[in-house]
Motif scaffolding. Structure first.
Motif, PDB file in Angstrom:
ATOM      1  N   ILE A   1       0.894  -1.301  -0.057  1.00 61.78           N
ATOM      2  CA  ILE A   1       0.133   0.172   0.132  1.00 61.78           C
ATOM      3  C   ILE A   1       0.774   1.339   0.018  1.00 61.78           C
ATOM      4  N   ILE A   2       1.755   1.123   0.788  1.00 58.36           N
ATOM      5  CA  ILE A   2       2.749   2.327   0.697  1.00 58.36           C
ATOM      6  C   ILE A   2       3.628   2.623  -0.306  1.00 58.36           C
ATOM      7  N   TYR A   3       4.041   1.472  -1.029  1.00 56.22           N
ATOM      8  CA  TYR A   3       4.620   1.624  -2.244  1.00 56.22           C
ATOM      9  C   TYR A   3       4.031   2.285  -3.131  1.00 56.22           C
ATOM     10  N   VAL A   4       2.539   2.064  -3.463  1.00 59.71           N
ATOM     11  CA  VAL A   4       1.690   2.548  -4.319  1.00 59.71           C
ATOM     12  C   VAL A   4       1.575   4.114  -4.044  1.00 59.71           C
ATOM     13  N   LEU A   5       1.263   4.231  -2.672  1.00 59.10           N
ATOM     14  CA  LEU A   5       1.218   5.593  -2.290  1.00 59.10           C
ATOM     15  C   LEU A   5       2.570   6.524  -2.605  1.00 59.10           C
TER      16      LEU A   5
ATOM     17  N   TRP B   1       3.705  18.567   1.446  1.00 61.68           N
ATOM     18  CA  TRP B   1       3.934  17.115   2.098  1.00 61.68           C
ATOM     19  C   TRP B   1       3.133  16.292   1.637  1.00 61.68           C
ATOM     20  N   LEU B   2       1.743  16.556   1.481  1.00 59.68           N
ATOM     21  CA  LEU B   2       0.911  15.598   1.046  1.00 59.68           C
ATOM     22  C   LEU B   2       1.098  14.972  -0.305  1.00 59.68           C
ATOM     23  N   HIS B   3       1.334  15.917  -1.193  1.00 59.32           N
ATOM     24  CA  HIS B   3       1.529  15.583  -2.688  1.00 59.32           C
ATOM     25  C   HIS B   3       2.967  15.194  -3.021  1.00 59.32           C
TER      26      HIS B   3
ATOM     27  N   LYS C   1       2.943  10.519  -4.463  1.00 56.41           N
ATOM     28  CA  LYS C   1       2.629  10.677  -5.814  1.00 56.41           C
ATOM     29  C   LYS C   1       1.402  10.174  -6.062  1.00 56.41           C
ATOM     30  N   ARG C   2       0.545   9.162  -5.322  1.00 54.23           N
ATOM     31  CA  ARG C   2      -0.506   8.765  -5.696  1.00 54.23           C
ATOM     32  C   ARG C   2      -1.766   9.835  -5.337  1.00 54.23           C
ATOM     33  N   LEU C   3      -1.361  10.856  -4.487  1.00 55.69           N
ATOM     34  CA  LEU C   3      -2.269  11.818  -4.038  1.00 55.69           C
ATOM     35  C   LEU C   3      -2.332  12.930  -5.163  1.00 55.69           C
ATOM     36  N   ARG C   4      -1.588  13.002  -6.128  1.00 54.71           N
ATOM     37  CA  ARG C   4      -1.515  14.138  -6.971  1.00 54.71           C
ATOM     38  C   ARG C   4      -2.671  14.176  -7.995  1.00 54.71           C
ATOM     39  N   ILE C   5      -3.088  12.895  -8.170  1.00 50.45           N
ATOM     40  CA  ILE C   5      -4.021  12.742  -9.299  1.00 50.45           C
ATOM     41  C   ILE C   5      -4.876  11.406  -8.538  1.00 50.45           C
ATOM     42  N   ARG C   6      -6.056  11.558  -8.697  1.00 51.97           N
ATOM     43  CA  ARG C   6      -7.036  10.819  -8.009  1.00 51.97           C
ATOM     44  C   ARG C   6      -7.420   9.543  -9.034  1.00 51.97           C
TER      45      ARG C   6
ATOM     46  N   GLU D   1      -5.458   9.839   4.663  1.00 50.65           N
ATOM     47  CA  GLU D   1      -5.308   9.708   6.110  1.00 50.65           C
ATOM     48  C   GLU D   1      -4.179   9.057   6.368  1.00 50.65           C
ATOM     49  N   LEU D   2      -3.580   7.958   5.548  1.00 53.69           N
ATOM     50  CA  LEU D   2      -2.235   7.236   5.915  1.00 53.69           C
ATOM     51  C   LEU D   2      -1.320   8.094   5.550  1.00 53.69           C
ATOM     52  N   ALA D   3      -1.244   8.955   4.588  1.00 54.60           N
ATOM     53  CA  ALA D   3      -0.309  10.002   4.325  1.00 54.60           C
ATOM     54  C   ALA D   3      -0.158  10.961   5.670  1.00 54.60           C
ATOM     55  N   CYS D   4      -1.491  11.427   6.068  1.00 53.99           N
ATOM     56  CA  CYS D   4      -1.512  12.349   7.209  1.00 53.99           C
ATOM     57  C   CYS D   4      -0.728  11.585   8.383  1.00 53.99           C
ATOM     58  N   SER D   5      -0.832  10.294   8.705  1.00 60.50           N
ATOM     59  CA  SER D   5      -0.395   9.457   9.773  1.00 60.50           C
ATOM     60  C   SER D   5       1.176   9.487   9.716  1.00 60.50           C
ATOM     61  N   ILE D   6       1.634   9.263   8.456  1.00 58.69           N
ATOM     62  CA  ILE D   6       2.929   9.375   8.241  1.00 58.69           C
ATOM     63  C   ILE D   6       3.799  10.397   8.364  1.00 58.69           C
ATOM     64  N   ILE D   7       3.070  11.759   8.050  1.00 55.36           N
ATOM     65  CA  ILE D   7       3.619  13.041   8.225  1.00 55.36           C
ATOM     66  C   ILE D   7       3.755  13.275   9.675  1.00 55.36           C
TER      67      ILE D   7
END
Length: 269
Positions: free
Chosen positions: A43-47, A231-233, A236-241, A254-260
């Motif tokens: 999951i994190i690899y794709v994120l 930071w969120l972008h 790369k998976r969050l730059r385009i839905r 939310e996973l990205a927010c947790s990593i931050i």
């Protein structure tokens, strides 16, 4: 590769939150399921990389992209990501690294290539299908709550929902904290109705006025929310839905927010 994508600090916090897998059948048990830590690495690899689920290199990550997607679906439906985010916010407050007296809010447009819920014509992208990320952060840029809407939704419509989405953050003696004292926002939130709603909650609105020349000075505090979007972008998976399911994209947010939050927690050690 798994420990690089899922460090021990992250795994120790998320493992107790994962739902228990059903017991294997004694007769004809089939193949052993992929471990949760390996699936989380997928999951994190794709994120981070932004690749399609089918392009996840199983020889590198340890599982297929389909397996990782299924675990993302199951854990999202089980509510794992909001609980992880809340737990990390609690740790940050206990460490004295969360400053909730001041908060800032803003929204950011992204393209939505496959449609789905919370998609609308984006006014900043020639009407192409898009979505918006909305985030509220503390004075240091730590994301407190995040939401997903259609690209044609006005920023101000998410002001109250985001405030309501801030969890009751513990970590210190006394009552849990779930609202700031002051809220900074740009001209998109300049409505007297919402100023009244904020004051009713005991929050002082510091919102730029429309039609007034730039230079209000609010940017000296409000800029942290723009940095949080950067930071969120970086994921790369969050730059385009690409996810048609809005809940899965929300889960990745939310996973990205947790990593931050975990990165900020490391600095406080």
């Amino acid at each position: 590769m798994t420990t690089d994508l899922v460090p021990d600090e992250l795994w120790e916090r998320i493992a107790p939150l994962l739902p228990k897998r059903p017991a294997r059948r004694k007769r004809h048990p089939g193949r052993l399921p992929v471990s949760d830590r390996v699936a989380l690495a997928g999951i994190i690899y794709v994120l981070r990389k932004g690749v399609a689920w089918r392009d996840v290199p199983s020889e590198v990550v340890g599982c297929s992209g389909v397996t990782a997607w299924r675990r993302l679906r199951d854990w999202t439906e089980a509510g794992v990501w909001p609980r992880l985010h809340e737990a990390l916010l609690t740790e940050l407050r206990a460490a004295g690294s969360l400053d909730m007296d001041d908060a800032a809010i803003d929204g950011s447009h992204i393209r939505a290539l496959k449609g789905g819920p919370h998609v609308g014509p984006s006014p900043v992208d020639r009407g192409r299908p898009g979505s918006k990320h909305h985030v509220i952060v503390d004075r240091l840029g730590t994301p407190l709550a995040v939401s997903l809407t259609g690209g044609n939704r006005h920023d101000v419509t998410q002001l109250i929902p985001l405030l309501n989405a801030i969890p009751r953050i513990r970590g210190r003696r006394g009552r849990p904290r779930n609202r700031p004292k002051r809220l900074f926002a740009d001209r998109g939130y300049d409505y007297d109705k919402y100023r009244r709603l904020l004051r009713q909650r005991g929050i002082k609105p510091l919102i730029a006025r429309r039609g007034v020349v730039h230079g209000s000075g609010l940017g000296r505090t409000r800029w942290v929310v723009e940095r949080t979007f950067a930071w969120l972008h970086q994921f790369k998976r969050l730059r385009i839905r690409y996810e048609r399911r809005a809940d899965l994209h929300q889960g990745l947010l939310e996973l990205a927010c947790s990593i931050i939050c975990l990165r900020r927690l490391r600095r406080s050690f």
